[in-house]
Scaffold this motif. Sequence first.
Motif, short mmCIF file in Angstrom:
data_model
loop_
_atom_site.label_atom_id
_atom_site.label_comp_id
_atom_site.label_asym_id
_atom_site.label_seq_id
_atom_site.Cartn_x
_atom_site.Cartn_y
_atom_site.Cartn_z
N ASP A 239 1.02 -1.41 -0.41
CA ASP A 239 0.63 0.02 0.11
C ASP A 239 0.73 1.07 0.30
N ALA A 240 2.09 1.04 1.03
CA ALA A 240 2.73 2.77 0.61
C ALA A 240 4.03 2.66 -0.12
N LEU A 241 3.92 1.51 -1.38
CA LEU A 241 4.23 1.77 -2.60
C LEU A 241 4.11 2.33 -3.78
N GLU A 242 2.39 1.79 -3.77
CA GLU A 242 1.14 2.18 -3.96
C GLU A 242 1.62 3.97 -5.16
N PRO A 243 1.92 5.35 -4.51
CA PRO A 243 1.93 6.47 -4.11
C PRO A 243 2.96 6.72 -4.73
N ILE A 244 4.44 5.90 -4.49
CA ILE A 244 5.48 5.31 -5.00
C ILE A 244 5.44 5.54 -6.26
N ILE A 245 5.17 4.25 -7.17
CA ILE A 245 5.00 3.63 -8.29
C ILE A 245 4.40 4.48 -8.60
N LYS A 246 3.45 4.95 -8.41
CA LYS A 246 2.79 6.15 -9.09
C LYS A 246 2.94 7.74 -9.91
N SER A 332 16.25 -20.70 -1.85
CA SER A 332 17.29 -19.46 -2.15
C SER A 332 15.96 -19.14 -2.93
N SER A 333 15.12 -19.08 -3.40
CA SER A 333 14.80 -18.66 -4.74
C SER A 333 14.04 -17.06 -4.55
N ALA A 334 13.58 -16.60 -5.31
CA ALA A 334 13.36 -14.82 -5.10
C ALA A 334 12.32 -14.69 -5.78
N TYR A 335 11.19 -14.52 -5.36
CA TYR A 335 9.60 -13.64 -6.36
C TYR A 335 10.08 -12.06 -5.91
N ALA A 336 9.53 -11.52 -7.27
CA ALA A 336 10.10 -10.43 -7.05
C ALA A 336 8.87 -9.42 -8.00
N LEU A 337 8.65 -7.97 -7.55
CA LEU A 337 8.01 -7.52 -8.14
C LEU A 337 8.68 -6.06 -8.83
N ALA A 338 8.68 -5.77 -10.18
CA ALA A 338 10.17 -4.63 -10.55
C ALA A 338 8.99 -3.60 -10.91
N TRP A 339 9.52 -2.49 -10.80
CA TRP A 339 8.56 -1.11 -11.43
C TRP A 339 9.56 0.11 -11.88
N ASN A 340 8.89 0.33 -12.30
CA ASN A 340 8.92 1.80 -13.08
C ASN A 340 8.86 2.71 -12.81
N THR A 341 8.88 4.25 -12.77
CA THR A 341 7.98 5.42 -11.79
C THR A 341 8.01 6.04 -13.45
N TYR A 342 8.40 6.11 -15.36
CA TYR A 342 8.40 7.31 -15.53
C TYR A 342 9.61 6.16 -16.62
N ARG A 343 8.48 7.61 -17.81
CA ARG A 343 9.21 6.70 -19.32
C ARG A 343 9.77 8.35 -19.54
N PRO A 344 10.84 8.12 -21.08
CA PRO A 344 10.91 9.55 -21.17
C PRO A 344 10.29 10.31 -22.12
N PRO A 345 9.65 10.97 -22.46
CA PRO A 345 8.19 11.82 -23.13
C PRO A 345 8.74 11.34 -24.93
N ASN A 346 9.87 11.09 -25.49
CA ASN A 346 9.72 10.42 -26.37
C ASN A 346 9.51 8.74 -26.83
N ASP A 347 9.08 8.14 -25.71
CA ASP A 347 9.10 6.72 -26.08
C ASP A 347 7.53 6.99 -26.11
#
Length: 446
Positions: A239-246, A332-347
């Motif tokens: 829940d805390a991550l949501e505003p950061i990611i968005k 020793s496995s790892a399940y992950a959520l990877a996120w980005n917050t921004y894309r360049p305008p010309n992307d």
Amino acid sequence: MSAVSNLVAEITSGEFGDAIEIHCNKSDPVFQKIAARWSDIGRKTPRCIVLPQTEQEVAKIVEFAAKFKIPFVSKAGGHSLWSTIGDEGFILDLSRFSHIGIDIERGNQVSVGAGVTIKEANDAAFQKELLLPLGTSNSVGVVPFSIGGGQSYFENHCGFAADNIVSARVVTANGKLVTASPTSNPDLLWAIRGAGQLFRVVTELTLQAYPISILGNDRGNVWKSSVVYAKEKTSQVLDALEPIIKNTSAMARGMFYAVAPAPSYRPFSLLYTVRSEVVSVKDLNNGSAALDTKGGFKPFASTGFQTFKPAPFMALVRSFEELQIVCPDARSSAYALAWNTYRPPNDPKGNAPYIAYSHHNINIWAQLLSSYGDPQSHDGVSRIEQAALEDIRQAYGQEESEIAAYPNFTRDGPISRIYRGEERLCKLERLKKKWDPEGVFTRIFL
């Protein structure tokens, strides 16, 4: 004499060149070292391993193999689950193509041979105060990483690695050496930028690099922080991550991990331990050195989304806990959520097929990396992984047309998930029939 034995005889006689290295003794430690792979899933033992040194040697070998229908796979960094073949064929090992060239005058372009690893390329670029949009594992080959899409810490700043392929040197399915660039075989370049593993052998890539000042300072430094928390706090953390990611006004990339750290291997065994530091981009991957270890079984599964919702990713945590119980060998496995917050305008957004890679509008990835040593865990691990992905997709309410699968992680399932959009699929099919009509490299799209 079999066709592959004929190839061995041709190479050992010097017919294709005097500099080719070949290994056929499967009990030889040198053979075994070269044959080692990042993951042993589906691993087979080839009739031989061939290490050419020049593009002309590669061309002659591919031409001979195509003519006599000898199956083979190419290998660079050795991370691919598909760079393996049995006694009926051979491995074309490109690790001797280790050259790196940097051309500042041509706009900061970096040329790398097929054997160059991410660390080697990053270090060379950094010495010239340049940044390459490469991945998070030092030992991965730059070429296979880039031609399959190329996710990295720097997608926000530079786009994907596939976006930054300026040109490629390619040995085609009939053994011809060609250049793929905007002015020479541009259709092949289009395919190489995201689906190159279906059109290889790629012996060299030229990539666009960027001044390290693109990071906001002239030292190439970035801020890195990690927080470790108890599993009971997962819902609150998401829940805390949501505003950061968005928050699309800031450039940031993050990973949310479900892990069971050694030595106790208890999931989320620490409470809110925080570590923050400023690191140089050339050292950014050093923390993941354990992931570079070869051997063992390491399947990789993923699915992508355009937006972040906290609740669906609770399924990822529940599945990870189930994995610890059902397959303790995979602790020793790892399940992950990877996120980005921004894309360049010309992307480019959406599915417009400006290159073969099709996931520019995917900002969220569920990434499941299992790691175990007992082959009896195969079925249990696979079942849990696939169930986890399906649970997350259902919680999102995804339609089939919305499902995204990263090319470097999978070749299973519907191809429309890997290369999204009907126009893109049709174009790839046409190009496959043009550049590899006999399926020398793969039968996908034929």
